[in-house]
Design a protein around this motif. Structure first.
Motif, PDB file in Angstrom:
ATOM      1  N   GLY A 133       0.805  -1.215   0.000  1.00  0.00           N
ATOM      2  CA  GLY A 133       0.000   0.000   0.000  1.00  0.00           C
ATOM      3  C   GLY A 133       0.836   1.261   0.000  1.00  0.00           C
ATOM      4  N   GLU A 134       1.637   1.460   1.049  1.00  0.00           N
ATOM      5  CA  GLU A 134       2.485   2.646   1.106  1.00  0.00           C
ATOM      6  C   GLU A 134       3.586   2.446   2.140  1.00  0.00           C
ATOM      7  OE1 GLU A 134       0.297   5.651   4.149  1.00  0.00           O
ATOM      8  OE2 GLU A 134      -0.646   5.500   2.181  1.00  0.00           O
ATOM      9  N   TRP A 135       4.579   3.317   2.042  1.00  0.00           N
ATOM     10  CA  TRP A 135       5.722   3.288   2.950  1.00  0.00           C
ATOM     11  C   TRP A 135       5.832   4.623   3.665  1.00  0.00           C
ATOM     12  CZ3 TRP A 135       9.770  -0.633   3.064  1.00  0.00           C
ATOM     13  CH2 TRP A 135       9.509  -1.738   2.240  1.00  0.00           C
ATOM     14  N   ASP A 136       6.613   4.631   4.756  1.00  0.00           N
ATOM     15  CA  ASP A 136       6.893   5.858   5.491  1.00  0.00           C
ATOM     16  C   ASP A 136       8.299   5.749   6.080  1.00  0.00           C
ATOM     17  OD1 ASP A 136       6.584   8.358   6.576  1.00  0.00           O
ATOM     18  OD2 ASP A 136       4.633   7.920   7.483  1.00  0.00           O
ATOM     19  N   PHE A 137       8.707   6.765   6.824  1.00  0.00           N
ATOM     20  CA  PHE A 137      10.053   6.794   7.384  1.00  0.00           C
ATOM     21  C   PHE A 137      10.003   6.961   8.895  1.00  0.00           C
ATOM     22  CE2 PHE A 137      10.432   8.383   3.052  1.00  0.00           C
ATOM     23  CZ  PHE A 137      11.473   7.614   2.554  1.00  0.00           C
ATOM     24  N   LEU A 138      10.879   6.238   9.595  1.00  0.00           N
ATOM     25  CA  LEU A 138      11.085   6.464  11.019  1.00  0.00           C
ATOM     26  C   LEU A 138      11.847   7.770  11.203  1.00  0.00           C
ATOM     27  CD1 LEU A 138      12.190   2.871  12.126  1.00  0.00           C
ATOM     28  CD2 LEU A 138       9.895   3.862  12.244  1.00  0.00           C
ATOM     29  N   ASP A 139      11.933   8.211  12.445  1.00  0.00           N
ATOM     30  CA  ASP A 139      12.646   9.450  12.722  1.00  0.00           C
ATOM     31  C   ASP A 139      14.111   9.380  12.315  1.00  0.00           C
ATOM     32  OD1 ASP A 139      10.347  10.555  13.714  1.00  0.00           O
ATOM     33  OD2 ASP A 139      10.789  10.063  15.815  1.00  0.00           O
ATOM     34  N   ASN A 140      14.686   8.160  12.327  1.00  0.00           N
ATOM     35  CA  ASN A 140      16.096   8.017  11.947  1.00  0.00           C
ATOM     36  C   ASN A 140      16.286   7.876  10.438  1.00  0.00           C
ATOM     37  OD1 ASN A 140      15.258   5.444  11.359  1.00  0.00           O
ATOM     38  ND2 ASN A 140      16.474   4.435  12.960  1.00  0.00           N
ATOM     39  N   GLY A 141      15.201   7.992   9.673  1.00  0.00           N
ATOM     40  CA  GLY A 141      15.281   7.937   8.218  1.00  0.00           C
ATOM     41  C   GLY A 141      15.110   6.559   7.618  1.00  0.00           C
ATOM     42  N   THR A 142      14.953   5.531   8.431  1.00  0.00           N
ATOM     43  CA  THR A 142      14.764   4.180   7.910  1.00  0.00           C
ATOM     44  C   THR A 142      13.348   4.030   7.367  1.00  0.00           C
ATOM     45  OG1 THR A 142      16.321   3.281   9.536  1.00  0.00           O
ATOM     46  CG2 THR A 142      14.863   1.721   8.437  1.00  0.00           C
ATOM     47  N   TYR A 171       9.977   2.067   6.271  1.00  0.00           N
ATOM     48  CA  TYR A 171       9.261   0.870   6.702  1.00  0.00           C
ATOM     49  C   TYR A 171       7.904   0.816   6.015  1.00  0.00           C
ATOM     50  CZ  TYR A 171       6.237   3.727   9.739  1.00  0.00           C
ATOM     51  OH  TYR A 171       5.324   4.640  10.213  1.00  0.00           O
ATOM     52  N   LEU A 172       7.407  -0.395   5.859  1.00  0.00           N
ATOM     53  CA  LEU A 172       6.094  -0.629   5.266  1.00  0.00           C
ATOM     54  C   LEU A 172       5.025  -0.335   6.305  1.00  0.00           C
ATOM     55  CD1 LEU A 172       4.371  -1.677   2.917  1.00  0.00           C
ATOM     56  CD2 LEU A 172       4.765  -3.996   3.763  1.00  0.00           C
ATOM     57  N   ASN A 173       4.201   0.686   6.061  1.00  0.00           N
ATOM     58  CA  ASN A 173       3.233   1.102   7.081  1.00  0.00           C
ATOM     59  C   ASN A 173       1.788   0.874   6.658  1.00  0.00           C
ATOM     60  OD1 ASN A 173       2.839   3.164   5.200  1.00  0.00           O
ATOM     61  ND2 ASN A 173       2.525   4.719   6.786  1.00  0.00           N
ATOM     62  N   ASP A 174       1.603   0.001   5.689  1.00  0.00           N
ATOM     63  CA  ASP A 174       0.237  -0.297   5.260  1.00  0.00           C
ATOM     64  C   ASP A 174       0.118  -1.797   5.033  1.00  0.00           C
ATOM     65  OD1 ASP A 174      -2.362  -0.067   4.408  1.00  0.00           O
ATOM     66  OD2 ASP A 174      -1.975   1.379   2.826  1.00  0.00           O
ATOM     67  N   ASP A 175      -0.487  -2.203   3.952  1.00  0.00           N
ATOM     68  CA  ASP A 175      -0.731  -3.620   3.722  1.00  0.00           C
ATOM     69  C   ASP A 175       0.267  -4.216   2.737  1.00  0.00           C
ATOM     70  OD1 ASP A 175      -1.713  -2.129   1.586  1.00  0.00           O
ATOM     71  OD2 ASP A 175      -3.200  -3.632   1.076  1.00  0.00           O
ATOM     72  N   TYR A 202       7.944   0.733  -7.773  1.00  0.00           N
ATOM     73  CA  TYR A 202       8.486   0.970  -6.439  1.00  0.00           C
ATOM     74  C   TYR A 202       8.163   2.388  -5.980  1.00  0.00           C
ATOM     75  CZ  TYR A 202      12.283   3.115  -9.191  1.00  0.00           C
ATOM     76  OH  TYR A 202      13.001   3.885 -10.066  1.00  0.00           O
ATOM     77  N   PHE A 203       8.281   2.596  -4.663  1.00  0.00           N
ATOM     78  CA  PHE A 203       8.007   3.904  -4.064  1.00  0.00           C
ATOM     79  C   PHE A 203       9.329   4.629  -3.799  1.00  0.00           C
ATOM     80  CE2 PHE A 203       4.012   1.774  -2.578  1.00  0.00           C
ATOM     81  CZ  PHE A 203       3.122   2.623  -3.214  1.00  0.00           C
ATOM     82  N   GLY A 204       9.704   5.517  -4.709  1.00  0.00           N
ATOM     83  CA  GLY A 204      10.853   6.389  -4.490  1.00  0.00           C
ATOM     84  C   GLY A 204      12.203   5.737  -4.637  1.00  0.00           C
ATOM     85  N   ASP A 205      12.342   4.493  -4.219  1.00  0.00           N
ATOM     86  CA  ASP A 205      13.607   3.776  -4.251  1.00  0.00           C
ATOM     87  C   ASP A 205      13.315   2.318  -4.602  1.00  0.00           C
ATOM     88  OD1 ASP A 205      15.847   2.061  -2.974  1.00  0.00           O
ATOM     89  OD2 ASP A 205      16.683   4.073  -2.854  1.00  0.00           O
ATOM     90  N   GLU A 206      14.190   1.702  -5.375  1.00  0.00           N
ATOM     91  CA  GLU A 206      13.952   0.328  -5.819  1.00  0.00           C
ATOM     92  C   GLU A 206      13.884  -0.664  -4.663  1.00  0.00           C
ATOM     93  OE1 GLU A 206      16.689  -0.807  -8.838  1.00  0.00           O
ATOM     94  OE2 GLU A 206      16.192   0.876 -10.152  1.00  0.00           O
TER      95      GLU A 206
END
Length: 948
Positions: free
Chosen positions: A298-307, A309-313, A923-927
């Motif tokens: 579904g979509e991705w997001d970033f932790l505060d440290n920039g990593t 992670y998959l935050n949806d399905d 892909y989302f932003g990066d391969e």
């Protein structure tokens, strides 16, 4: 351009057109191969001494007017054959037919069958054109190298394709996506069965065609509704050949994933009666078995440290479908006399997908941020919900075009006229979708005594993530799933256009300069409708275990096992609310059935005037086109969970006019070197789904989504320069640069209502002025709780530029040792830039920076062989946010074919498609961040062709 000035220019051209006086005599004729049976399009015919030239049309016909009586030498230049000259004595109306090439059909200079013939036909038509075009020509027996139109177009310089289930579907020209280019069939604009302007080109079988032209620089006599170019599909005509022609093709296609042989058959018949009436009929049938393996997120997001992670399905999808195509053409040409030709051209195409899609979904994976562990290549988290879903649908798409028209010549005058009707439909009225859900997984894990109830997702192979953990035993147990929703759809999209045009052309002389004046008018009346009807049912106690057939998909290619449940045939018994305990979900049913229905009427009145000037070695085409557009739009205003009686309708009307100049110049330094330059202005109306006046509130009334009927159309200034070199008999080396400056590009945008220092929403009076969309038709009370508004907006100026290289070579022209070998290669490099309202700079959607093709062929004796490679660079598919935009990854496709001519009537062939088993990846932003990954496998096609 200043409107008043444009009108003066137009009036001046028209006055010059009709002020000419009929003069002198006429010479006409046909250019064919040596047999006299194959007309040659694109041959350049010259009258020596008069410095007059013209080119042959698709039937090999040419015509000169205003020729003083006398004796002349007429020469013909056709790439792939030696020049031919003949003398003629011109008296009144004189006919001179000319044959070029050797005395033996199928051999030596002009080949009327095979790849060399198709290559020669394309090169000659491109060389002869006054505009910048690319051509795909069939061989002399009407054979095309690809199954669908889109697949064939992927070989054209500057063109790339989007695929569906492994087949080419949409086409991009020079980085301009399919909604901003135009497609036509025999010059009649092709409607779209979807709620967009872009036309599906996988629905029209290439076996019904005789050629495709991509016009990249527009002239005033062409509809100006394209920023990238116009794709014209040319269907067969009886006058494309001499006498009776019968062709039958029978083939099978074997795909390594589906492990099925798919049949395809084509029957074509054409005949010319008494040199007057031509009848061409063609019927095509294909039943294609497709199986594809897919996973997506579904979509991705970033932790505060920039990593990241998959935050949806995460979903796995198995597609098993049968794609049936039925195409029929009936074309009639009547040569009433030597001055009048009439035609009726019809195309009917029915494209049907009988599809089963199973989806297995890991839901709510964003808990990894707070309750799990995230690394660069994995994330571990507690799993809470799973879905098992099946969709069974029968989607029918129809495209029909009918054109009745003709051409009449009277001395130096030519009149062209046509009325046409085009219709497209997408019918989703046989569709059901059922979802079973496994909820409270953690409670089930505790009851099962699992000490570790987490799952780990391994992204070391980002295209195919792998899940692990003891919890998966529960996940793959169908008895843990209960029905969540049952959905049935009966949605229909329709697109209908009626058009009429009248053009008049006058050949004249200004001093010693031949000038062809042309003017015309055209009316297009189009209606686009969307009628969505979706029904939702709910039931709490239906267990998935009762709807299981096979356990797992056989031969599944991806990392995790793929269940084959729910079984679509078992769930079909639940249609029409037939399940035990079913309850109608009225809110969801009303919302999905009413929210985005619309009707759009669009009327375009166009008029143009232009002149074609033959000034020695320079050919100049200049003029202006006017297009006046009127639209009447109707859509619904509706809120989720509202009473249908509160449904409101919004009606909007717009009217605008564009004056669109264009200039195309061609300069022939000699027979081998040609320079071209072009400028044209274009206008493309917004997509129907973007400008439809729907207005949708969510159930909390804090989110608003709406179309924007006040969008301005795209406007573009387009510039081209190119140089073509024809070094040998059957070769071309060309380079071209292009630049487009585009105003009013359209993007989707979301506006969020800010909060003040106390956490309260800022007043609407401060928020609404920041949203560049008309909301004045809504009551302020309807907007009181709105916190987010999503719509479509125009942005400022955008730029797109690039360079194209093209090389085609008959190797025998270089050395006889390579006789029979053909080589072609092209490369297109593009770049673009648009600035969004937030200041972010993005490329044009669907625009690949790099596209190239390479093909090596051998066409000699009974053999016709080809190996080709097509590369398309990655591109932005959808804007999601900084570093998270959705990209389509680059892709390299390799194909090969071998054809063997048993005798003059029978040919056998073998083809391999996607020989390297290339997948499709998004892909989302990066391969490293999966959006979607599909595998389609390699396909082998084998068949026979009988020609009489």
């Amino acid at each position: 351009m200043n409107i008043r000035y444009s009108r003066l220019v137009t009036a001046g051209i028209l006055a010059a057109t009709f002020a000419q006086v009929a003069a002198a005599d006429i010479i006409r004729g046909q250019v064919t191969d040596a047999s006299g049976e194959a007309p040659l399009a694109g041959a350049i015919v010259r009258i020596e001494g008069l410095d007059r030239s013209t080119t042959t049309d698709r039937y090999g016909d040419y015509r000169f007017a205003n020729i003083p009586a006398g004796d002349y030498t007429v020469s013909v230049s056709y790439i792939g054959a030696e020049p031919v000259s003949q003398t003629v004595s011109v008296q009144a109306d004189t006919t001179l037919d000319i044959r070029v090439g050797s005395d033996v059909r199928y051999l030596d200079n002009v080949l009327v069958v095979g790849s060399a013939a198709a290559q020669a036909g394309a090169i000659n038509q491109q060389r002869a054109s006054d505009a910048i075009i690319s051509v795909i020509d069939s061989d002399g027996l009407g054979n095309f190298p690809d199954t669908t139109v889109a697949d064939s177009l992927s070989r054209v310089p500057g063109l790339s394709i989007e695929t569906d289930q492994g087949e080419g579907r949409y086409v991009s020209i020079r980085g301009i996506n399919t909604d901003l280019i135009a497609a036509s069939i025999n010059g009649v604009r092709t409607p779209s069965p979807e709620d967009r302007r872009g036309v599906l080109l996988d629905g029209v079988p290439s076996d019904l065609l005789d050629g495709i032209t991509v016009q990249k620089s527009l002239t005033p006599n062409v509809d100006a509704d394209s920023l990238g170019g116009v794709i014209d599909l040319k269907t067969i005509s009886a006058f494309d050949r001499d006498g009776r022609f019968i062709r039958a093709k029978l083939e099978g296609a074997y795909n390594e994933i589906s492990e099925e042989v798919s049949p395809k058959a084509t029957l074509t018949y054409s005949e010319v009666f008494n040199d007057k009436l031509g009848v061409a009929l063609s019927l095509n049938y294909q039943n294609l078995a497709i199986e594809s393996h897919n996973n997506e997120t579904g979509e991705w997001d970033f932790l505060d440290n920039g990593t990241a992670y998959l935050n949806d399905d995460y979903e796995q999808r198995w597609y098993d479908l049968t794609r049936e195509r039925i195409g029929f053409i009936a074309n009639f040409d009547w040569r009433v006399d030597e001055n009048t030709e009439l035609y009726l051209r019809t195309l009917y195409n029915n494209y049907e997908d009988d599809e089963v899609r199973n989806k297995f979904e890991f839901r709510d994976l964003g808990d990894a941020e707070d309750d799990g562990t995230v690394t660069a290549d994995s994330q571990t988290l507690p799993l809470n919900e799973m879905d098992a879903e099946v969709r069974k649908r029968r989607e029918v798409r129809k495209i029909q075009t009918y054109a009745l028209g003709g051409t009449t010549n009277r001395d130096a005058w030519q009149f062209d006229y046509e009325v046409a009707y085009a219709y497209a439909e997408e019918d989703d009225s046989d569709n059901h979708d059922v979802t079973f859900r496994f909820e409270d997984i953690q409670d089930a894990a505790a009851e099962a005594g699992l000490t570790d109830s987490d799952v780990t997702i391994d992204f070391s192979k980002p295209e195919t993530p792998k899940f692990s953990g003891a919890l998966l035993d529960l996940v793959y147990d169908p008895s843990n799933y209960f029905m969540d929703a049952f959905e049935e759809e009966k949605t229909v999209n329709e697109d209908e256009e009626i058009s009429a045009r009248f053009d008049v052309t006058r050949d004249s002389l200004i001093g010693d300069t031949p000038v062809s004046w042309q003017a015309g008018v055209k009316l297009r009346d189009r209606e686009k409708t969307r009628d969505a009807n979706v029904i939702f049912h709910e039931a709490d106690d239906l267990n998935l275990a009762d709807y299981v057939g096979a356990d797992y998909v056989s031969g599944w290619r991806l990392a995790n096992p793929m269940p084959a449940w729910p079984d679509p045939d078992l769930t079909a018994a639940l249609r029409n609310g037939a399940g035990p305990g079913f309850e109608l979900d009225e809110d969801a049913t009303n919302f999905d059935s009413l929210a985005e229905d619309f009707t759009i009427d669009e009327q375009i009145l166009a008029a143009y005037a232009m002149g074609t000037f033959d000034i020695g070695n320079l050919t100049l085409v200049a003029g202006v086109r006017m297009e006046d557009t009127k639209t009447d739009l109707s859509g619904n205003i509706y809120a989720e969970e509202d009473d249908p009686e509160n449904l409101q309708t919004r009606d909007v009307s717009n009217d605008y006019t564009h004056w669109l100049p264009s200039v195309n110049a061609k300069y022939a330094f000699n027979d081998k070197l040609i320079a071209r330059g072009a400028y044209y202005a274009a206008v493309v109306r917004p997509s129907f789904g973007e400008m439809a006046p729907f207005t949708v509130f969510n159930d909390d009334r804090d989110e608003l989504e709406l179309g924007n009927p006040n969008l301005d159309p795209y406007e573009a200034d387009n510039f081209d320069l190119s140089l073509e070199y024809y070094p040998t008999e059957l070769s071309v080396l060309s380079v071209g640069v292009f630049y487009k400056t585009i105003d009013n590009a359209i993007y989707e945008a979301t506006y969020e209502r800010a909060e003040d220092d106390d956490g309260n929403l800022v007043p609407l009076s401060e928020f609404l002025p920041t949203v560049p969309v008309n909301l004045g038709y809504l009551d302020p009370a309807q907007l009181a709780d709105v916190e987010e508004i999503t719509s479509f907006i125009n942005v400022g100026s955008s730029d797109l530029y690039g360079i194209e290289f093209n090389y085609v070579q008959n190797m025998a022209d270089l050395t006889r040792a390579l006789d029979g070998f053909l080589v072609s290669a092209n490369l297109t490099l593009t770049d673009s830039e648009s600035e969004l309202p937030d200041g972010r700079e993005v490329p044009f959607l669907k625009q690949s920076d790099t596209v190239w093709n390479v093909a090596i062929g051998y066409d000699k004796g009974p053999w016709d062989l080809r190996v080709s490679a097509n590369y398309r660079g990655d591109y932005v598919d959808e804007l999601m946010g900084e570093d998270l935009d959705r990209y389509t990854d680059d892709r390299l496709l390799v194909e090969a074919s071998a054809k063997y001519k048993v005798n003059d009537n029978i040919q056998l062939y073998l083809e391999g498609k996607n020989l390297t088993d290339e997948p499709e990846y998004y892909y989302f932003g990066d391969e490293r961040r999966l959006s979607q990954y599909d595998e389609f496998g390699t396909t082998v096609v084998f068949g026979a062709r009988l020609t009489y």
